[in-house]
Design an enzyme around this catalytic site. Structure first.
Site, short mmCIF file in Angstrom:
data_model
loop_
_atom_site.label_atom_id
_atom_site.label_comp_id
_atom_site.label_asym_id
_atom_site.label_seq_id
_atom_site.Cartn_x
_atom_site.Cartn_y
_atom_site.Cartn_z
N ASP A 1 0.75 -1.25 -0.09
CA ASP A 1 0.08 0.02 -0.19
C ASP A 1 0.90 1.24 -0.14
O ASP A 1 1.34 1.73 -0.92
CB ASP A 1 -0.74 -0.05 1.22
CG ASP A 1 -1.74 1.07 1.40
OD1 ASP A 1 -1.99 1.67 0.35
OD2 ASP A 1 -2.51 1.41 2.38
N VAL B 1 -8.90 -3.86 1.65
CA VAL B 1 -9.27 -5.27 1.26
C VAL B 1 -9.23 -6.34 2.18
O VAL B 1 -8.04 -6.22 3.19
CB VAL B 1 -8.79 -5.53 -0.10
CG1 VAL B 1 -9.20 -4.77 -1.34
CG2 VAL B 1 -7.16 -5.61 0.12
N ASP C 1 -6.46 -9.20 7.01
CA ASP C 1 -7.33 -9.09 7.87
C ASP C 1 -7.82 -7.51 7.95
O ASP C 1 -7.22 -6.53 7.43
CB ASP C 1 -6.92 -9.41 9.18
CG ASP C 1 -5.79 -8.19 9.75
OD1 ASP C 1 -5.01 -7.88 8.92
OD2 ASP C 1 -5.91 -7.80 10.84
P1 IMP Z 1 2.17 -0.46 3.54
O1 IMP Z 1 3.43 -0.44 4.54
O2 IMP Z 1 1.18 0.52 3.66
O3 IMP Z 1 2.65 -0.86 2.07
O4 IMP Z 1 1.16 -2.02 4.11
C1 IMP Z 1 1.87 -2.91 4.09
C2 IMP Z 1 0.99 -3.86 4.94
O5 IMP Z 1 -0.11 -3.66 5.55
C3 IMP Z 1 0.60 -5.22 4.06
O6 IMP Z 1 1.52 -6.32 3.95
C4 IMP Z 1 -0.72 -5.69 4.81
O7 IMP Z 1 -0.31 -6.41 5.80
C5 IMP Z 1 -1.46 -4.26 5.41
N1 IMP Z 1 -2.38 -3.99 4.50
C6 IMP Z 1 -2.16 -2.66 3.67
N2 IMP Z 1 -3.18 -2.55 2.81
C7 IMP Z 1 -4.28 -3.48 3.45
C8 IMP Z 1 -5.62 -3.78 3.27
O8 IMP Z 1 -6.22 -3.04 2.05
N3 IMP Z 1 -6.08 -4.82 3.56
C9 IMP Z 1 -5.38 -5.48 4.77
N4 IMP Z 1 -4.11 -5.31 4.97
C10 IMP Z 1 -3.26 -4.24 4.32
#
Ligand code: IMP
Ligand code: MG
Length: 174
Positions: A100, A150, A156
């Site tokens: 994300d 999602v 989750d």
């Molecule tokens: P980031 O650091 O924002 O890229 O998020 C990474 C982590 O957050 C992912 O590996 C997921 O475990 C969790 N995550 C991010 N977006 C979602 C989502 O839409 N649903 C569930 N978990 C998410």
């Protein structure tokens, strides 16, 4: 109550996992790669992926924290449980459920780089490019998903819905 609505059905996910596995297999066959999964979200993808790969490899997991029970990243990432496997001179493939903001992956890549692997690449099943806050390399990507939270297939919302076999969005129900 939030109700899950399917956006990517299990059959499509399975096909995509097999496509990704075919690509990875081509690139890593006979390299005995170390697959590093980011807990907890990647546990379902990891288990389907390694069975599709069906070749010699090793796996390990790291556990990071940033989200807590919220659906927004807190922005500060910590490694809560690191690797038990030495990565020096290994071919490392990071296995992520979803990217994300990119902050979690950035932190993990820095953590790995300090341990001097031979190569590091990234495989993610889901990519949410609209949320990106830092640039991160992705070598193997499954589906691009919209900027919605999602759940399912390991992902989750406050520890709920990981067991769903399909990828879903949460819809407000009255
Ligand atoms: P980031 O650091 O924002 O890229 O998020 C990474 C982590 O957050 C992912 O590996 C997921 O475990 C969790 N995550 C991010 N977006 C979602 C989502 O839409 N649903 C569930 N978990 C998410
Ligand atoms: Mg994750």
């Amino acid at each position: 109550m939030d109700e899950p609505r399917v956006i990517i059905p299990r059959e499509k996910i399975q096909r995509k996992v097999e496509e990704l596995a075919a690509e990875i297999r081509r690139d890593y066959l006979s390299k005995n790669p170390l697959l590093v999964g980011a807990l907890k979200g990647s546990f379902v993808f990891m288990s389907d992926l390694v069975r599709s790969l069906d070749m010699p490899l090793e796996i390990d997991f790291v556990k990071m924290s940033s989200y807590g029970a919220s659906t927004q990243t807190s922005g500060s990432v910590r490694i809560r449980h690191g690797l038990g496997t030495p990565v020096r001179n290994r071919h490392v493939l990071v296995v992520e459920d979803i990217i994300d903001s990119g902050l979690t992956l950035r932190h993990l890549l820095d953590y790995l780089d300090r341990r001097k692997p031979l190569t590091v690449r990234v495989c993610t099943l889901f990519d949410k490019p609209s949320g990106r806050r830092v640039e991160v390399p992705i070598h193997y990507a499954g589906f691009t998903v919209p900027g919605r939270f999602v759940v399912g297939y390991g992902l989750d919302c406050g520890e709920r819905f990981r067991y769903l076999p399909d990828l879903c969005v949460l819809e407000e129900q009255n």
